[in-house]
Write a protein that holds these residues in place. Structure first.
Motif, PDB file in Angstrom:
ATOM      1  N   ALA A 154      51.998  28.456  42.021  1.00 58.18           N
ATOM      2  CA  ALA A 154      53.126  28.720  41.125  1.00 58.18           C
ATOM      3  C   ALA A 154      53.326  30.219  40.908  1.00 58.18           C
ATOM      4  CB  ALA A 154      52.882  28.023  39.780  1.00 58.18           C
ATOM      5  N   ILE A 155      52.248  30.955  40.765  1.00 64.34           N
ATOM      6  CA  ILE A 155      52.348  32.409  40.543  1.00 64.34           C
ATOM      7  C   ILE A 155      52.935  33.104  41.769  1.00 64.34           C
ATOM      8  CG2 ILE A 155      51.020  34.532  40.187  1.00 64.34           C
ATOM      9  CD1 ILE A 155      49.019  32.879  38.555  1.00 64.34           C
ATOM     10  N   SER A 156      52.451  32.744  42.959  1.00 66.86           N
ATOM     11  CA  SER A 156      52.956  33.383  44.181  1.00 66.86           C
ATOM     12  C   SER A 156      54.412  33.016  44.438  1.00 66.86           C
ATOM     13  CB  SER A 156      52.081  33.003  45.378  1.00 66.86           C
ATOM     14  OG  SER A 156      52.137  31.616  45.629  1.00 66.86           O
ATOM     15  N   LEU A 177      52.966  39.785  41.219  1.00 71.82           N
ATOM     16  CA  LEU A 177      52.747  38.347  41.051  1.00 71.82           C
ATOM     17  C   LEU A 177      52.200  37.718  42.334  1.00 71.82           C
ATOM     18  CD1 LEU A 177      55.893  37.280  38.983  1.00 71.82           C
ATOM     19  CD2 LEU A 177      53.514  37.209  38.232  1.00 71.82           C
ATOM     20  N   ILE A 178      52.729  38.137  43.484  1.00 71.16           N
ATOM     21  CA  ILE A 178      52.246  37.604  44.754  1.00 71.16           C
ATOM     22  C   ILE A 178      50.779  37.945  44.951  1.00 71.16           C
ATOM     23  CG2 ILE A 178      52.430  37.772  47.278  1.00 71.16           C
ATOM     24  CD1 ILE A 178      55.425  38.179  46.933  1.00 71.16           C
ATOM     25  N   VAL A 179      50.429  39.190  44.684  1.00 69.44           N
ATOM     26  CA  VAL A 179      49.033  39.621  44.834  1.00 69.44           C
ATOM     27  C   VAL A 179      48.124  38.816  43.900  1.00 69.44           C
ATOM     28  CG1 VAL A 179      47.424  41.524  44.492  1.00 69.44           C
ATOM     29  CG2 VAL A 179      49.606  41.935  45.637  1.00 69.44           C
ATOM     30  N   ILE A 180      48.554  38.647  42.656  1.00 72.88           N
ATOM     31  CA  ILE A 180      47.766  37.872  41.693  1.00 72.88           C
ATOM     32  C   ILE A 180      47.612  36.438  42.170  1.00 72.88           C
ATOM     33  CG2 ILE A 180      47.728  36.917  39.351  1.00 72.88           C
ATOM     34  CD1 ILE A 180      49.128  39.496  38.417  1.00 72.88           C
ATOM     35  N   GLY A 181      48.722  35.855  42.648  1.00 72.05           N
ATOM     36  CA  GLY A 181      48.688  34.475  43.116  1.00 72.05           C
ATOM     37  C   GLY A 181      47.768  34.300  44.316  1.00 72.05           C
ATOM     38  N   VAL A 182      47.837  35.230  45.261  1.00 73.43           N
ATOM     39  CA  VAL A 182      46.998  35.166  46.455  1.00 73.43           C
ATOM     40  C   VAL A 182      45.514  35.320  46.080  1.00 73.43           C
ATOM     41  CG1 VAL A 182      46.350  36.396  48.561  1.00 73.43           C
ATOM     42  CG2 VAL A 182      48.758  35.883  48.092  1.00 73.43           C
TER      43      VAL A 182
END
Length: 304
Positions: free
Chosen positions: A130-132, A293-298
């Motif tokens: 969801a974050i990514s 957000l992508i970095v956090i999600g990954v």
């Protein structure tokens, strides 16, 4: 680091390169022709990879069954439909909304995997996905007049519907490819993710080539001459595209499709980096927020 992670990141980078090459080809041919190049000129390389595995490395070949053919056909057709829908979005003025919704592919893949395969994802994995997805959606609208708030309020618009449908088809194709590849395992002495992925890729890419070639002959015959005149750059697109697809298929044989597609969002980071470093484009706050957000999600995905 796990094998599927390395393969996915490499495939995402190659897909970014392939997309840039296809945009260059669009100046020499139409949308359908540029799409066909991805499949048609990738066939020789897909066959080469399988030949290297089967002949040079003496890997045993699988024996496909009805389940393999059913999933492979579904995946191949769904991917073509998803690509056409995504391209169709660019004919709308507010295409950014639709493009953003098409990026819900990983979340939809998780749903389809649960419904059709009974594959369950942990709570941590779903949060990471969801974050990514949110990060990619933010980047998709970062340079348009659309705000993040209006993006979520526009879910019932036509462009959002087309985007969601595109994401649905991409999600179905990812789950179908994984299912087709896994269906080959029982016919082998031992599971072999490389030969399973290679065999699935060859069947799917040949099917897609024949379907698109039939369409070009019947509806857009003039594209064939333009494709032939650009055979050299098209061959390079085919090589990069087939290599990226081989990577996707291997990764999805080793790991759930939704998880692979979520990690594959790093492709947006590659695109973003090339825009800033190569084309010297300026960045805005939404783009930085989306990348974050992508970095956090990954990272969350890898931790879970």
């Amino acid at each position: 680091m796990e094998t599927w992670v390395l393969i996915t990141v490499a495939a995402a980078f190659l897909q970014n390169v392939r997309s840039a090459m296809q945009k260059h080809l669009k100046g020499r041919m139409g949308t359908t022709g540029a799409t066909f190049v991805r499949f048609g000129f990738g066939v020789p390389f897909a066959l080469l990879y399988m030949a290297l595995l089967a002949v040079v490395l003496a890997r045993p070949m699988p024996v496909p069954d009805a389940r393999f053919f059913a999933w492979a056909v579904v995946g191949g057709i769904a991917q073509i439909a998803a690509t056409f829908l995504l391209v169709h979005l660019f004919s709308f003025r507010n295409f950014a909304v639709g493009t953003a919704y098409s990026r819900t592919e990983p979340a939809q893949a998780a749903l389809f995997a649960l419904v059709f395969l009974g594959e369950k994802a942990s709570a941590g994995t779903l949060v990471a996905i969801a974050i990514s997805v949110a990060g990619v959606m933010v980047i998709s609208v970062a340079r348009s007049v659309v705000s993040v708030r209006s993006l979520f309020l526009s879910v019932f618009t036509r462009t959002a519907g087309i985007g969601l449908l595109s994401g649905t088809c991409f999600g179905i194709s990812a789950v179908a490819y994984r299912s087709a590849s896994l269906a080959l395992a029982p016919s082998l002495p031992a599971p072999d993710y490389m030969i399973q992925a290679s065999y699935t890729l060859v069947f799917v890419i040949v099917l897609q080539t024949l379907l698109m070639l039939g369409w070009l002959v019947m509806r857009e015959r003039g594209e064939l001459a333009r494709i032939a005149s650009a055979w050299r750059p098209a061959l390079l697109v085919g090589f990069v595209g087939a290599t990226a697809s081989f990577g996707w298929f291997m990764a999805m044989t080793l790991q759930q499709a939704a998880v692979v597609k979520a990690l594959a969002q790093v492709e947006m980071l590659f695109t973003f980096a090339s825009a800033v470093l190569v084309f010297k484009e300026r960045v805005n706050r939404l783009e930085i927020a989306g990348c974050t957000l992508i970095v956090i999600g990954v990272l969350a995905l890898l931790m879970t």
